[in-house]
Design a protein around this motif. Structure first.
Motif, PDB file in Angstrom:
ATOM      1  N   LEU A 178       9.660   2.361   2.131  1.00  0.00           N
ATOM      2  CA  LEU A 178      10.324   1.644   3.221  1.00  0.00           C
ATOM      3  C   LEU A 178      10.545   2.519   4.452  1.00  0.00           C
ATOM      4  N   LEU A 179      10.574   3.830   4.290  1.00  0.00           N
ATOM      5  CA  LEU A 179      10.880   4.717   5.405  1.00  0.00           C
ATOM      6  C   LEU A 179       9.846   4.642   6.532  1.00  0.00           C
ATOM      7  N   PRO A 180       8.529   4.675   6.247  1.00  0.00           N
ATOM      8  CA  PRO A 180       7.564   4.547   7.348  1.00  0.00           C
ATOM      9  C   PRO A 180       7.700   3.239   8.116  1.00  0.00           C
ATOM     10  N   LEU A 181       7.997   2.138   7.409  1.00  0.00           N
ATOM     11  CA  LEU A 181       8.179   0.869   8.104  1.00  0.00           C
ATOM     12  C   LEU A 181       9.390   0.919   9.023  1.00  0.00           C
ATOM     13  N   LEU A 182      10.444   1.628   8.591  1.00  0.00           N
ATOM     14  CA  LEU A 182      11.622   1.800   9.437  1.00  0.00           C
ATOM     15  C   LEU A 182      11.244   2.503  10.735  1.00  0.00           C
ATOM     16  N   ILE A 183      10.454   3.561  10.630  1.00  0.00           N
ATOM     17  CA  ILE A 183      10.035   4.307  11.822  1.00  0.00           C
ATOM     18  C   ILE A 183       9.158   3.425  12.708  1.00  0.00           C
ATOM     19  N   GLY A 184       8.273   2.654  12.101  1.00  0.00           N
ATOM     20  CA  GLY A 184       7.403   1.772  12.869  1.00  0.00           C
ATOM     21  C   GLY A 184       8.183   0.724  13.640  1.00  0.00           C
TER      22      GLY A 184
ATOM     23  N   SER B 138       7.502   5.352  -5.057  1.00  0.00           N
ATOM     24  CA  SER B 138       8.890   4.982  -4.837  1.00  0.00           C
ATOM     25  C   SER B 138       9.002   3.898  -3.775  1.00  0.00           C
ATOM     26  N   ALA B 139       9.724   2.830  -4.067  1.00  0.00           N
ATOM     27  CA  ALA B 139       9.966   1.781  -3.079  1.00  0.00           C
ATOM     28  C   ALA B 139      10.845   2.296  -1.949  1.00  0.00           C
ATOM     29  N   VAL B 140      11.748   3.218  -2.264  1.00  0.00           N
ATOM     30  CA  VAL B 140      12.613   3.801  -1.229  1.00  0.00           C
ATOM     31  C   VAL B 140      11.773   4.586  -0.227  1.00  0.00           C
ATOM     32  N   ALA B 141      10.905   5.447  -0.722  1.00  0.00           N
ATOM     33  CA  ALA B 141      10.053   6.230   0.168  1.00  0.00           C
ATOM     34  C   ALA B 141       9.112   5.332   0.963  1.00  0.00           C
TER      35      ALA B 141
ATOM     36  N   HIS C 282      17.173  13.709  -3.446  1.00  0.00           N
ATOM     37  CA  HIS C 282      16.208  13.412  -4.508  1.00  0.00           C
ATOM     38  C   HIS C 282      16.062  11.918  -4.766  1.00  0.00           C
ATOM     39  N   ARG C 283      16.973  11.116  -4.191  1.00  0.00           N
ATOM     40  CA  ARG C 283      16.855   9.669  -4.359  1.00  0.00           C
ATOM     41  C   ARG C 283      15.684   9.090  -3.581  1.00  0.00           C
ATOM     42  N   VAL C 284      15.017   9.918  -2.762  1.00  0.00           N
ATOM     43  CA  VAL C 284      13.816   9.452  -2.076  1.00  0.00           C
ATOM     44  C   VAL C 284      12.747   9.034  -3.082  1.00  0.00           C
ATOM     45  N   ASN C 285      12.858   9.538  -4.316  1.00  0.00           N
ATOM     46  CA  ASN C 285      11.899   9.185  -5.364  1.00  0.00           C
ATOM     47  C   ASN C 285      12.364   8.014  -6.221  1.00  0.00           C
ATOM     48  N   ALA C 286      13.452   7.372  -5.805  1.00  0.00           N
ATOM     49  CA  ALA C 286      14.022   6.301  -6.615  1.00  0.00           C
ATOM     50  C   ALA C 286      13.148   5.052  -6.562  1.00  0.00           C
ATOM     51  N   LEU C 287      13.382   4.183  -7.544  1.00  0.00           N
ATOM     52  CA  LEU C 287      12.649   2.913  -7.668  1.00  0.00           C
ATOM     53  C   LEU C 287      11.146   3.147  -7.716  1.00  0.00           C
ATOM     54  N   ASP C 288      10.731   3.996  -8.647  1.00  0.00           N
ATOM     55  CA  ASP C 288       9.303   4.271  -8.822  1.00  0.00           C
ATOM     56  C   ASP C 288       8.674   3.081  -9.546  1.00  0.00           C
TER      57      ASP C 288
ATOM     58  N   LEU D 186       0.829  -1.211   0.000  1.00  0.00           N
ATOM     59  CA  LEU D 186       0.000   0.000   0.000  1.00  0.00           C
ATOM     60  C   LEU D 186       0.864   1.261   0.000  1.00  0.00           C
ATOM     61  N   LEU D 187       1.961   1.230   0.737  1.00  0.00           N
ATOM     62  CA  LEU D 187       2.853   2.389   0.765  1.00  0.00           C
ATOM     63  C   LEU D 187       3.494   2.622  -0.602  1.00  0.00           C
ATOM     64  N   ILE D 188       3.830   1.546  -1.285  1.00  0.00           N
ATOM     65  CA  ILE D 188       4.391   1.707  -2.637  1.00  0.00           C
ATOM     66  C   ILE D 188       3.348   2.313  -3.560  1.00  0.00           C
ATOM     67  N   ILE D 189       2.096   1.902  -3.419  1.00  0.00           N
ATOM     68  CA  ILE D 189       1.028   2.493  -4.233  1.00  0.00           C
ATOM     69  C   ILE D 189       0.877   3.975  -3.919  1.00  0.00           C
ATOM     70  N   VAL D 190       0.971   4.330  -2.628  1.00  0.00           N
ATOM     71  CA  VAL D 190       0.803   5.733  -2.231  1.00  0.00           C
ATOM     72  C   VAL D 190       1.987   6.572  -2.696  1.00  0.00           C
ATOM     73  N   PHE D 191       3.218   6.101  -2.429  1.00  0.00           N
ATOM     74  CA  PHE D 191       4.404   6.888  -2.720  1.00  0.00           C
ATOM     75  C   PHE D 191       4.928   6.682  -4.133  1.00  0.00           C
TER      76      PHE D 191
END
Length: 771
Positions: free
Chosen positions: A208-214, A203-206, A339-345, A196-201
């Motif tokens: 993964l960040l919420p899961l890291l915080i969780g 980017s696969a990089v972006a 800007h790599r936060v948008n990588a792996l779209d 779901l996060l990949i659908i929202v963002f």
């Protein structure tokens, strides 16, 4: 997006000046948390629903101490496999099992049918009988003892089959089931959430960040709970909230921060200036959100039951850790990524190379304008629908946790089902009276006779005889004589109805009234008495909890907005958003609709503490989304002075964000709701429904409609409160922050006048107020 003027705040410099060091510190903290939190579930309890300072709690402890055989927490159901329990071979094996159990350390008060010939210990068909005992110690000690002795008792023993039940077995099985279900929920929720996060963002990089915080928040909270188990009792059920809020709020906060950071990057800012603006705006929103959620959960600390207090411990810890990680670990990671936060779209595979269309929020803006044009229709219609959905809660009835919380094949549940269906009497249904202070036989006899004449009494089993409808039916035998110890005695009052129905609860009050006339000290316990005391404790502390939630929410939202009306709207609309959840609790879980689909057993009531827990959690999450929306509305209103335009702007900027966050949190809660324990199922599905209703109905329809009706008066505050907010309020808008930073250079902030026209304010001035 406006420029950052080359300046960053102190917190931004702290977490982004050396981002690799910040991430290393976070990694060390997480590793230490894994070590410190290991084994936390094994130190938790599965009880805590009763008030520790209640009469029934003290009486139960005294009875367990004085009469261990009268309060067994371990039952062995001995099945004679189709023959009679009076068969010599079966009787010999039964006595052998009882003797073996008597030899176990920490086990006392062993009683069996074959030793007492008590009809209450023999099934009506004569094919099953009971051995009862008490395992001494606290919950963790009882669990360890049960796990040690159970394998040697369970299963086939010659001509009989033994199953293990009783309160000790029930609590052990609840604890084990909760742990297993939580692991399964995490294995389901994490991959689905990532998708779901990949659908929202995109980017696969972006994503993964919420899961890291969780993960950081959950592991840190487990370490906090492990430390608390050294000081106080903590419920194992609190781990469900840790996982749900750890993932849910971390995703909420990360969505908000990453979204704003990407907006700033798209506007031309560099990574560090973009993060400076993000933390001044979205970061402050996250801080406000964490405070409001933490306050809602902290309200549970006023209740004496450690079940509720445990959720406060877990909730406060996970909320604050999620916010801390989102405001420290996440900024460091984003600055490093740039800007790599948008990588792996991954969504580009679906677009087939076409550039991504910018998310302008146009659909949400159209929705906002439509709602505000038809504000009376949407306000009245939405309110009516929510009240209708909540109507079943008017018929709510409250009970206690029993074996039917577990799935139908659980061993302790199966044993109790046999007791309900095949043994005489109501298992655990007696109102127990402890008489202390040296009562004489005559005094106990007279007391028992008075109690037996109460209208809801079936019979009285006392140390001086047994009574039915006020008349002695036989002289006391050895079983009754064993119910006196020193200067105390135990009397059992059996109700005519069910163990915890309305009549049994009224009987508790009637017996307590009679106790006031007794010439000795008497206290009451039993299942019905525990329920009465629990309900009284909740009713006594509930106004304080509500006052804490409401007053603190009003204060925090005022500090955010500077308005008098918006905080009141926030409290009322948040409470209204919970009506569907409370209606569903009754319609589904109390009355049993959808019980087949959801695989649970309806008992006709709800556990008394659960609605309180769900209110505090759901209200806090509603405020979480409310703060996200209000912060953007306030920011735009300070910039433009256009009330209706600010509402539409706020909805367009946060509508998709709030909906995505609610959907992801709902997925996590539904995964937890797939538990085999009914209370956890209620918590998961109920909170999921509450957040979806809040995000998709209240924030989308009701809030814009109400703000359209209140118009510019929405932002009014009397002069003293305006001055208070100017001094102590936290400014949310980017422009306000920028004005404060460049004030030394003689600059000023573009703020609206009363007509909504932009003008240049004096340096250092706050945003103007539109009356």
């Amino acid at each position: 997006m406006s420029a950052d003027n080359g300046r960053t705040g102190g917190w931004t410099r702290l977490v982004t000046a050396r981002p690799r060091l910040s991430l290393l510190v976070a990694l060390v903290f997480t590793a230490l948390a894994v070590f410190a939190g290991s084994g936390v579930a094994d130190r938790m309890g599965s009880g805590g629903f009763e008030a520790p300072d209640a009469e029934s709690t003290a009486a139960t402890e005294a009875l367990d101490r004085r009469f261990p055989a009268s309060g067994p927490n371990l039952l062995l159901l001995v099945d004679a496999s189709g023959t009679s329990v009076d068969d010599p071979a079966v009787a010999a094996e039964g006595r052998k099992l009882a003797e073996r159990l008597s030899g176990e350390k920490s086990v006392t008060g062993v009683t069996s049918y074959w030793a007492t010939r008590s009809p209450g210990l023999r099934a009506e068909d004569g094919r099953q009988a009971l051995i009862t005992a008490r395992i001494e110690g606290d919950e963790n000690t009882v669990n360890r003892t049960l796990e040690r002795i159970a394998p040697g008792l369970r299963g086939e023993h010659g001509p009989v089959e033994v199953s293990i039940g009783g309160r000790a077995a029930l609590q052990n099985e609840l604890q084990t089931t909760v742990q297993e279900d939580l692991l399964r929920a995490e294995l389901i929720a994490l991959p689905v959430t990532l998708v779901l996060l990949i659908i929202v963002f995109g980017s696969a990089v972006a994503a993964l960040l919420p899961l890291l915080i969780g993960v950081v928040a959950i592991l840190g909270t487990n370490a906090v709970l492990r430390g608390l188990t050294e000081l106080t009792d903590v419920s194992v059920f609190a781990q469900n909230l840790t996982t749900a809020l750890g993932l849910g709020l971390a995703i909420d906060y990360a969505l908000f921060i990453v979204r704003r950071y990407r907006e700033e990057l798209a506007g031309g800012a560099g990574p560090r200036p973009a993060m400076g603006t993000t933390l001044r705006t979205a970061g402050r929103t996250v801080l406000f959100s964490a405070l409001t959620v933490a306050v809602s959960l902290a309200a549970m600390l006023v209740f004496p039951q450690y079940f509720l207090r445990s959720f406060a411990y877990a909730g406060i810890a996970v909320v604050l850790l999620a916010a801390l990680a989102a405001l420290s670990v996440l900024p460091a990671a984003l600055v490093l990524l740039g800007h790599r936060v948008n990588a792996l779209d991954l969504r580009r595979l679906l677009r087939r190379g076409r550039p991504a269309a910018p998310d302008t929020g146009a659909g949400w803006a159209r929705t906002g304008r439509l709602v505000m044009r038809r504000a009376p229709f949407f306000a009245i219609g939405t309110t009516a629908v929510l009240l209708l959905l909540g109507a079943p809660f008017a018929g709510a009835t409250f009970g206690t946790v029993d074996d039917r919380q577990l799935h139908a094949t659980a061993e302790s549940r199966v044993v109790q089902d046999h007791l309900r269906d095949g043994f005489p009497g109501t298992p655990g249904g007696a109102v127990e009276v402890l008489a202390e202070g040296g009562p004489s036989a005559r005094e106990l006899d007279e007391y028992s006779a008075r109690i037996s004449r109460l209208p809801d009494v079936l019979r009285v089993d006392g140390p001086t005889g047994q009574y039915a409808d006020g008349e002695r039916v036989r002289e006391p035998g050895p079983a009754e004589a064993a119910r006196t110890a020193g200067s105390a005695a135990q009397i059992s009052v059996l109700p005519r109805g069910e163990a915890v129905d309305t009549a049994s609860q009224e009987l508790v009050r009637e017996v307590r009234a009679e106790n006031g006339k007794a010439p000795f000290d008497a206290s009451v316990t039993g299942t019905a008495a525990v329920l009465v005391d629990t309900k009284d404790a909740i009713a006594d502390r509930l106004p304080w909890a509500l006052a804490i939630i409401v007053l603190t929410t009003l204060l925090l939202v005022f500090l955010l907005t500077g308005s008098v009306l918006i905080p009141v709207q926030a409290v009322v609309l948040n409470a209204l958003s919970l009506t569907a959840m409370f209606g569903a609790l009754v319609w589904v879980f109390q009355e049993g609709h959808l019980s087949g689909l959801l695989n649970f057993t309806a008992t006709g009531d709800m556990e008394t503490t659960l609605p309180v827990l769900m209110f505090c959690v759901a209200f806090g999450l509603s405020m979480d989304y409310g703060v996200f929306l209000l912060s953007r509305i306030k920011e735009e209103h300070d910039r433009s002075g256009d009330h209706r335009g600010a509402v539409v702007f706020g909805l367009s900027r946060t509508g998709g964000l709030i909906t995505a966050a609610a959907l992801i949190l709902a997925v996590v809660m539904i995964a937890i709701g797939a538990s085999r324990v009914t209370n956890t199922k209620m918590l998961g599905f109920g909170i999921a429904l509450a957040v979806l209703m809040d995000a998709m109905v209240v924030r989308t329809l009701l809030v814009p409609a109400v703000m359209a009706l209140t118009g510019k008066a929405t932002w009014w505050a009397p002069g003293p409160l305006r001055r208070l907010h100017a001094r102590f309020g936290l400014s949310e808008g980017e422009s306000a922050a920028a004005a404060g930073e460049v004030a030394g250079d003689g600059g000023g902030e573009a703020v609206p006048d009363a007509r909504g026209t932009a003008r240049r304010a004096p340096a250092g001035a706050g945003p103007s107020r539109t009356p």
